[in-house]
Design a protein around this motif. Structure first.
Motif, PDB file in Angstrom:
ATOM      1  N   GLY A 106      -2.754 -36.485  37.118  1.00 26.64           N
ATOM      2  CA  GLY A 106      -1.506 -37.231  37.091  1.00 26.64           C
ATOM      3  C   GLY A 106      -0.779 -37.275  35.765  1.00 26.64           C
ATOM      4  O   GLY A 106       0.343 -37.775  35.702  1.00 26.64           O
ATOM      5  N   ASN A 148       2.465 -35.570  36.026  1.00 28.53           N
ATOM      6  CA  ASN A 148       3.394 -36.347  36.855  1.00 28.53           C
ATOM      7  C   ASN A 148       4.078 -37.424  36.027  1.00 28.53           C
ATOM      8  O   ASN A 148       5.275 -37.685  36.191  1.00 28.53           O
ATOM      9  CB  ASN A 148       2.640 -37.011  38.007  1.00 28.53           C
ATOM     10  CG  ASN A 148       1.932 -36.013  38.899  1.00 28.53           C
ATOM     11  OD1 ASN A 148       0.953 -35.390  38.475  1.00 28.53           O
ATOM     12  ND2 ASN A 148       2.411 -35.854  40.114  1.00 28.53           N
ATOM     13  N   SER A 168       8.038 -37.706  35.233  1.00 26.01           N
ATOM     14  CA  SER A 168       8.767 -38.895  35.682  1.00 26.01           C
ATOM     15  C   SER A 168       9.455 -39.612  34.526  1.00 26.01           C
ATOM     16  O   SER A 168      10.563 -40.130  34.681  1.00 26.01           O
ATOM     17  CB  SER A 168       7.821 -39.846  36.410  1.00 26.01           C
ATOM     18  OG  SER A 168       7.307 -39.238  37.580  1.00 26.01           O
ATOM     19  N   HIS A 188       4.151 -31.009  37.847  1.00 24.84           N
ATOM     20  CA  HIS A 188       3.349 -31.934  38.641  1.00 24.84           C
ATOM     21  C   HIS A 188       2.438 -31.218  39.630  1.00 24.84           C
ATOM     22  O   HIS A 188       1.543 -31.833  40.208  1.00 24.84           O
ATOM     23  CB  HIS A 188       4.254 -32.904  39.399  1.00 24.84           C
ATOM     24  CG  HIS A 188       5.203 -32.258  40.349  1.00 24.84           C
ATOM     25  ND1 HIS A 188       6.213 -31.421  39.933  1.00 24.84           N
ATOM     26  CD2 HIS A 188       5.303 -32.309  41.706  1.00 24.84           C
ATOM     27  CE1 HIS A 188       6.901 -30.999  40.975  1.00 24.84           C
ATOM     28  NE2 HIS A 188       6.358 -31.523  42.071  1.00 24.84           N
ATOM     29  N   SER A 218       0.349 -39.479  42.760  1.00 22.97           N
ATOM     30  CA  SER A 218       1.616 -38.929  42.274  1.00 22.97           C
ATOM     31  C   SER A 218       2.720 -39.977  42.373  1.00 22.97           C
ATOM     32  O   SER A 218       3.515 -40.162  41.433  1.00 22.97           O
ATOM     33  CB  SER A 218       1.987 -37.691  43.081  1.00 22.97           C
ATOM     34  OG  SER A 218       3.203 -37.141  42.623  1.00 22.97           O
TER      35      SER A 218
END
Length: 441
Positions: A91, A94, A98, A142, A373
């Protein structure tokens, strides 16, 4: 702990009107901007509430995370840095993606850089050049495990780190990492404060072990025990495929056994779970070896899940080493169990077949699953909201179904561990059928 221990620091008065519009409704019934006094209770039991009322105490609570109507930083001239530190964890990419997308698309922050290879990326002698981060450059990351920015362990010179932040004209630093990373982030904040600089330091908790205090779940944890679920099921096949077959699966969990416990609960085939929080003996009528032998005599196979930090009391503490982050390098409890079982059963002439499996590095380098995620994205969004509003020296967390903000010092004050007298461990004992104690009798 007092109420003041949970107050998040702010750099100053937020006066820049946010262009975000959380809701088009004005009647107060829909989601909107967060106020600084919006909080979530730590203890939500009725008994605790009554006790606080009777003693006229203010209940201890966390600040709720979310968008603010006024910002401290003007997005048009804000520059952000992102750094990832410590061990790998599903993660991380991710979160990076983000944070970048939230800054770029929602807040229109265009200046975002990634620091390479952890905190050492700030130190000139390593010659790690920062990289520009854009939505295009993080578009596919990701899908992959690990971290595109690279990582490292170990303390670095805080003065040099802040010198580099100042030279790069950084306004916000996002530190993605676990306990050691967050301690470093707090030290960076202290040096920033000493110099009276307007730089926000935001922590996003990364620990596969799920052991950060006052955070009910950290990203990567669910992926870890989900992957472990498959491995344990395959190990069970190995165990039942032989007469008196034994499979030992060692999972990560240096100080806390959350991965081992949750993985065992997700696969109702595990017979013995060993975690760092529990004390157990090898010998004696109720010791591990006799419990294992009785299991084999009854069912002729056994599946054991052990956390890496379990049973360290069997090793000579004088020989223990530390890694670059100052963490004790655990001895291999899995190999120790394998050797002890082999020694015991061969001496008794007790037939067995034993397989030992250590999937730790496979698990930690995997990409995040769907739920993790999603969780990574929401942690990142809320960290950006808080940092843009001028919050600093904080870590974004999750508690009682709410995303929260808490000061870094309280989050690293101690590690979260399994209470062996609590509900989670009771659930494990009920699922595995193992004795509540494997101490000598």
């Amino acid at each position: 702990m007092t109420h003041d221990d949970f107050k998040v620091k702010v750099l100053g008065r937020a006066e820049v009107k946010s262009k975000l519009t959380p809701s088009s409704l004005s009647d107060g019934t829909a989601f909107g901007f967060i106020e600084n006094d919006d909080r979530v209770l730590i203890n939500t039991t009725l008994s605790n509430y009554k006790q606080d009322v009777e003693t006229s105490k203010t209940p201890i609570s966390f600040e709720i995370a979310g968008p603010h109507e006024y910002l401290y930083f003007n997005p048009s001239n804000t520059k952000v840095a992102i750094v990832t530190c410590g061990g790998l964890c599903p993660g991380v990419n991710n979160v990076i993606q983000s944070v970048v997308n939230q800054l770029y698309y929602r807040y229109k922050v265009k200046q975002i850089v990634g620091i390479r290879y952890g905190y050492e990326g700030f130190i000139a002698k390593y010659n790690h050049q920062e990289v520009e981060l854009t939505p295009q450059s993080v578009d596919k990351i990701h899908f992959f495990g690990g971290t595109v920015l690279g990582t490292s362990r170990g303390d670095q010179d805080i003065v040099q780190i802040v010198d580099r932040l100042s030279k790069l004209n950084i306004n916000i630093l996002f530190c993605i990492g676990g306990d050691g990373t967050l301690r470093g982030a707090h030290a960076i904040h202290q040096e920033i404060h000493r110099r009276n600089l307007n730089i926000s330091v935001a922590g996003i908790p990364k620990t596969i072990d799920n052991d950060i205090n006052f955070i009910d779940k950290s990203f990567g944890f669910e992926t870890a025990f989900t992957i472990a679920n498959d491995i344990i099921r395959y190990a069970h096949n190995e165990a039942i495929g032989a007469y008196n077959g034994i499979a030992i699966v060692k999972l990560m969990g240096r100080n806390s056994g959350f991965i081992a416990a949750h993985a065992a609960l997700s696969v109702h085939e595990v017979n013995l779970v060993l975690i760092p929080e529990m004390a157990f003996d090898m010998d004696g009528s109720n010791g591990f070896l006799n419990v294992l032998q009785r299991r084999l005599e009854n069912r002729h196979h056994a599946l054991i899940v052990v956390a890496e930090g379990a049973g360290q009391h069997f090793f000579d503490s004088a020989t223990l080493e530390k890694d670059a982050s100052g963490n004790i390098k655990n001895k291999d409890i899995g190999l120790f169990l394998k050797e002890k079982i082999t020694e015991e059963f061969e001496a008794k002439g007790f037939p067995f077949v034993l397989k030992y499996i250590d999937p730790s590095y496979i698990i930690r380098s995997a990409p995040a699953n769907a739920n993790d995620s999603k969780f990574c994205g929401l942690l990142a969004q809320n960290a950006v909201h808080a940092a843009m509003a001028g919050k600093t020296d904080f870590v974004v967390g999750h508690w009682n179904s709410n995303f929260t903000l808490l000061p870094i010092p309280i989050s690293v004050s101690k590690r979260k561990e399994i209470d062996v007298e609590g509900e989670l461990w009771w659930n494990v004992i009920e699922t595995t059928g193992q004795p509540a104690s494997m101490k000598k009798q």
